[in-house]
Design a protein around this motif. Structure first.
Motif, PDB file in Angstrom:
ATOM      1  N   GLY A 121       0.797  -1.228   0.000  1.00 47.77           N
ATOM      2  CA  GLY A 121       0.000   0.000   0.000  1.00 47.77           C
ATOM      3  C   GLY A 121       0.822   1.265   0.000  1.00 47.77           C
ATOM      4  O   GLY A 121       2.037   1.238  -0.227  1.00 47.77           O
ATOM      5  N   GLY A 122       0.162   2.385   0.256  1.00 49.48           N
ATOM      6  CA  GLY A 122       0.799   3.695   0.235  1.00 49.48           C
ATOM      7  C   GLY A 122       1.678   3.891   1.461  1.00 49.48           C
ATOM      8  O   GLY A 122       1.489   3.226   2.485  1.00 49.48           O
ATOM      9  N   HIS A 123       2.640   4.807   1.349  1.00 54.38           N
ATOM     10  CA  HIS A 123       3.560   5.091   2.461  1.00 54.38           C
ATOM     11  C   HIS A 123       2.938   6.156   3.360  1.00 54.38           C
ATOM     12  O   HIS A 123       3.372   7.295   3.407  1.00 54.38           O
ATOM     13  CB  HIS A 123       4.894   5.566   1.884  1.00 54.38           C
ATOM     14  N   GLY A 124       1.877   5.731   4.044  1.00 48.88           N
ATOM     15  CA  GLY A 124       1.201   6.639   4.972  1.00 48.88           C
ATOM     16  C   GLY A 124       0.637   5.796   6.093  1.00 48.88           C
ATOM     17  O   GLY A 124       0.887   4.582   6.148  1.00 48.88           O
ATOM     18  N   ASP A 125      -0.143   6.421   6.952  1.00 50.01           N
ATOM     19  CA  ASP A 125      -0.650   5.683   8.111  1.00 50.01           C
ATOM     20  C   ASP A 125      -1.630   4.581   7.707  1.00 50.01           C
ATOM     21  O   ASP A 125      -1.998   3.746   8.526  1.00 50.01           O
ATOM     22  CB  ASP A 125      -1.321   6.656   9.098  1.00 50.01           C
ATOM     23  N   SER A 126      -2.048   4.574   6.424  1.00 47.92           N
ATOM     24  CA  SER A 126      -2.970   3.529   5.965  1.00 47.92           C
ATOM     25  C   SER A 126      -2.240   2.352   5.303  1.00 47.92           C
ATOM     26  O   SER A 126      -2.875   1.487   4.704  1.00 47.92           O
ATOM     27  CB  SER A 126      -3.965   4.130   4.971  1.00 47.92           C
ATOM     28  N   MET A 127      -0.917   2.314   5.407  1.00 45.35           N
ATOM     29  CA  MET A 127      -0.179   1.183   4.807  1.00 45.35           C
ATOM     30  C   MET A 127      -0.697  -0.139   5.388  1.00 45.35           C
ATOM     31  O   MET A 127      -1.283  -0.167   6.476  1.00 45.35           O
ATOM     32  CB  MET A 127       1.323   1.329   5.050  1.00 45.35           C
ATOM     33  N   VAL A 128      -0.449  -1.230   4.669  1.00 41.21           N
ATOM     34  CA  VAL A 128      -1.045  -2.513   5.068  1.00 41.21           C
ATOM     35  C   VAL A 128       0.032  -3.571   5.371  1.00 41.21           C
ATOM     36  O   VAL A 128       0.475  -4.291   4.465  1.00 41.21           O
ATOM     37  CB  VAL A 128      -1.969  -3.032   3.936  1.00 41.21           C
ATOM     38  N   PRO A 129       0.462  -3.680   6.634  1.00 43.19           N
ATOM     39  CA  PRO A 129       1.376  -4.778   6.967  1.00 43.19           C
ATOM     40  C   PRO A 129       0.620  -6.106   6.875  1.00 43.19           C
ATOM     41  O   PRO A 129      -0.440  -6.263   7.484  1.00 43.19           O
ATOM     42  CB  PRO A 129       1.786  -4.469   8.416  1.00 43.19           C
ATOM     43  N   LEU A 130       1.122  -7.026   6.074  1.00 46.63           N
ATOM     44  CA  LEU A 130       0.407  -8.289   5.837  1.00 46.63           C
ATOM     45  C   LEU A 130       0.849  -9.336   6.854  1.00 46.63           C
ATOM     46  O   LEU A 130       1.800 -10.086   6.616  1.00 46.63           O
ATOM     47  CB  LEU A 130       0.688  -8.785   4.422  1.00 46.63           C
ATOM     48  N   VAL A 131       0.133  -9.383   7.953  1.00 43.39           N
ATOM     49  CA  VAL A 131       0.512 -10.279   9.048  1.00 43.39           C
ATOM     50  C   VAL A 131       0.492 -11.735   8.585  1.00 43.39           C
ATOM     51  O   VAL A 131       1.366 -12.529   8.945  1.00 43.39           O
ATOM     52  CB  VAL A 131      -0.461 -10.068  10.237  1.00 43.39           C
ATOM     53  N   ARG A 132      -0.476 -12.068   7.741  1.00 45.50           N
ATOM     54  CA  ARG A 132      -0.625 -13.450   7.266  1.00 45.50           C
ATOM     55  C   ARG A 132       0.618 -13.924   6.490  1.00 45.50           C
ATOM     56  O   ARG A 132       0.893 -15.111   6.390  1.00 45.50           O
ATOM     57  CB  ARG A 132      -1.836 -13.480   6.319  1.00 45.50           C
ATOM     58  N   TYR A 133       1.355 -12.986   5.915  1.00 46.19           N
ATOM     59  CA  TYR A 133       2.550 -13.348   5.148  1.00 46.19           C
ATOM     60  C   TYR A 133       3.835 -13.051   5.936  1.00 46.19           C
ATOM     61  O   TYR A 133       4.887 -12.899   5.351  1.00 46.19           O
ATOM     62  CB  TYR A 133       2.560 -12.599   3.815  1.00 46.19           C
ATOM     63  N   SER A 134       3.696 -12.901   7.256  1.00 40.11           N
ATOM     64  CA  SER A 134       4.870 -12.584   8.090  1.00 40.11           C
ATOM     65  C   SER A 134       5.271 -13.806   8.911  1.00 40.11           C
ATOM     66  O   SER A 134       4.420 -14.499   9.465  1.00 40.11           O
ATOM     67  CB  SER A 134       4.526 -11.432   9.044  1.00 40.11           C
ATOM     68  N   HIS A 135       6.581 -14.030   8.969  1.00 37.55           N
ATOM     69  CA  HIS A 135       7.093 -15.233   9.635  1.00 37.55           C
ATOM     70  C   HIS A 135       8.334 -14.911  10.461  1.00 37.55           C
ATOM     71  O   HIS A 135       9.043 -13.954  10.163  1.00 37.55           O
ATOM     72  CB  HIS A 135       7.511 -16.287   8.593  1.00 37.55           C
ATOM     73  N   ALA A 136       8.607 -15.752  11.440  1.00 39.65           N
ATOM     74  CA  ALA A 136       9.920 -15.722  12.104  1.00 39.65           C
ATOM     75  C   ALA A 136      10.437 -17.151  12.072  1.00 39.65           C
ATOM     76  O   ALA A 136       9.762 -18.065  12.576  1.00 39.65           O
ATOM     77  CB  ALA A 136       9.791 -15.212  13.532  1.00 39.65           C
ATOM     78  N   GLY A 137      11.582 -17.338  11.438  1.00 39.56           N
ATOM     79  CA  GLY A 137      12.131 -18.687  11.275  1.00 39.56           C
ATOM     80  C   GLY A 137      11.171 -19.590  10.522  1.00 39.56           C
ATOM     81  O   GLY A 137      11.102 -20.800  10.806  1.00 39.56           O
ATOM     82  N   GLY A 138      10.400 -19.037   9.621  1.00 36.98           N
ATOM     83  CA  GLY A 138       9.458 -19.830   8.822  1.00 36.98           C
ATOM     84  C   GLY A 138       8.136 -20.098   9.549  1.00 36.98           C
ATOM     85  O   GLY A 138       7.223 -20.692   8.996  1.00 36.98           O
TER      86      GLY A 138
END
Ligand SMILES: NC(=O)C1=CN([C@@H]2O[C@H](COP(=O)(O)OP(=O)(O)OC[C@H]3O[C@@H](n4cnc5c(N)ncnc54)[C@H](O)[C@@H]3O)[C@@H](O)[C@H]2O)C=CC1
Ligand SMILES: O=C([O-])CC(=O)C(=O)O
Length: 314
Positions: A178-195
């Motif tokens: 998304g846009g570089h503003g407060d409405s950006m969308v961090p995609l938690v579902r695609y976030s991992h630590a050590g897989g």
């Protein structure tokens, strides 16, 4: 034909530009030409010389020069545009649009004239709209005009996740769209630590806190600095993109890319996952999104469209 060194021009010799120039030289990605306005010519030359004088100590052979003359960017392979004003505490990035769109237009005209074959990375804010101004003004193909936001936003997200889990940052991967503003969308579902998916490692409320802190990550630094905005992490993010392009690494990185139908959007510059290599944005990766994620991305895209409409009406 002999091999030649790459030439990289950094337009805007302020905090982000100079930090980026030094990091590029330290990695010997090419020779750097730092450009700023005529009234800043001597300080720009001074900063370049000071950086160059670190080279015997830090053992790099990249050259760094400072100038206010665009003739000196002639034939550059890659241009990084950081020219423009930063926001002050309490301001949004979008409030910079009128001033920075004029600067971006001027700079882009020079880039078109002197480095018509170059790849361009845009940093100046509001960066989605400024990348669009650069694209329109240069008339370069869309794969060669690229904005930086997602590498930085992802890096912030990963920093907070690693801190929270007490694990190495090297093991954390994520995606911010998304846009570089407060409405950006961090995609938690695609976030991992050590897989391992993040939601298996952290409680929902902690994840939400991290998402919110990431969205406001630029503002947090603006507030702490009191004057100016972040520059170490933004510069490092630019350099990662420079390296992906100049070394044709084909990295999967978020870039601000011109969309023509991808994710259901037309004629907009927006942060999406891309393959970055020797031909700039070589492709855009379309991730399947849930209804909620798509709704958040629509909201963010609308915010960017509004700022793009302002530059169109100028
Ligand atoms: N996209 C992103 O993730 C980020 C974007 N930014 C943005 O990058 C921009 C630069 O930030 P800083 O380097 O911290 O600001 P700065 O104020 O330290 O440096 C900007 C430089 O641009 C120069 N400049 C102004 N007009 C120019 C022109 N026509 N030609 C050449 N140079 C010109 C100024 O003289 C100044 O030296 C700001 O708009 C800021 O908001 C900053 C950090 C992250
Ligand atoms: O917050 C700002 O104004 C600068 C920026 O874009 C960031 O650090 O993310």
């Amino acid at each position: 034909m002999p091999f030649t060194r790459r030439k990289i021009a950094v337009i805007g010799a302020g905090f982000t530009g100079t930090t980026c120039a030094l990091m590029i030289a330290q990695k010997e990605l090419g020779d750097v030409v730092l450009v700023d306005i005529p009234s800043m010519e001597n300080p720009t030359k001074g900063k370049a010389l000071d950086m160059l004088e670190t080279s015997p100590v830090q053992k790099f052979d990249s050259n760094i020069t400072g100038t206010s003359s665009y003739e000196d960017i002639e034939g550059a392979d890659l241009i990084i545009i950081t020219a423009g004003i930063p926001r002050k505490p309490g301001m949004s990035r979008d409030e910079l649009v009128a001033t920075n769109a004029k600067i971006m237009k001027d700079v882009s005209e020079q880039v078109k004239q002197y480095a018509s074959e170059s790849y361009v990375l845009v940093l100046s804010n509001p960066v989605d709209a400024m990348t669009y101004v650069c694209y329109q003004t240069t008339g370069f193909p869309k794969n060669r005009v690229i904005g930086q936001s997602g590498v930085l936003d992802t890096s912030r997200f990963n920093t907070f996740v690693a801190q929270e889990l007490g694990v190495s940052v090297e093991d954390v991967t994520s995606f911010v769209l998304g846009g570089h503003g407060d409405s950006m969308v961090p995609l938690v579902r695609y976030s991992h630590a050590g897989g391992i998916p993040l939601d298996k490692l952290l409680p929902q409320e902690k994840i939400e806190e991290i998402v919110e802190r990431t969205r406001k990550g630029g503002g947090e630094i603006v507030h702490l600095l009191g004057e100016g905005s972040a520059y170490y992490a933004p510069a490092a993010s630019l350099v990662l993109m420079v390296e992906a392009i100049l070394k044709d690494k084909k990295r999967i990185l978020p870039s601000i890319a011109y969309l023509e139908g991808e994710y259901g959007y037309e004629n907009i510059y927006l942060g999406v996952p891309t393959i970055l290599g020797g031909n700039g944005i070589e492709s855009i990766i379309e991730l399947p999104l849930s209804n909620d994620e798509k709704g958040q991305l629509d909201y963010s895209a609308d915010a960017v469209k509004n700022v793009m409409a302002l530059v169109d009406s100028q």
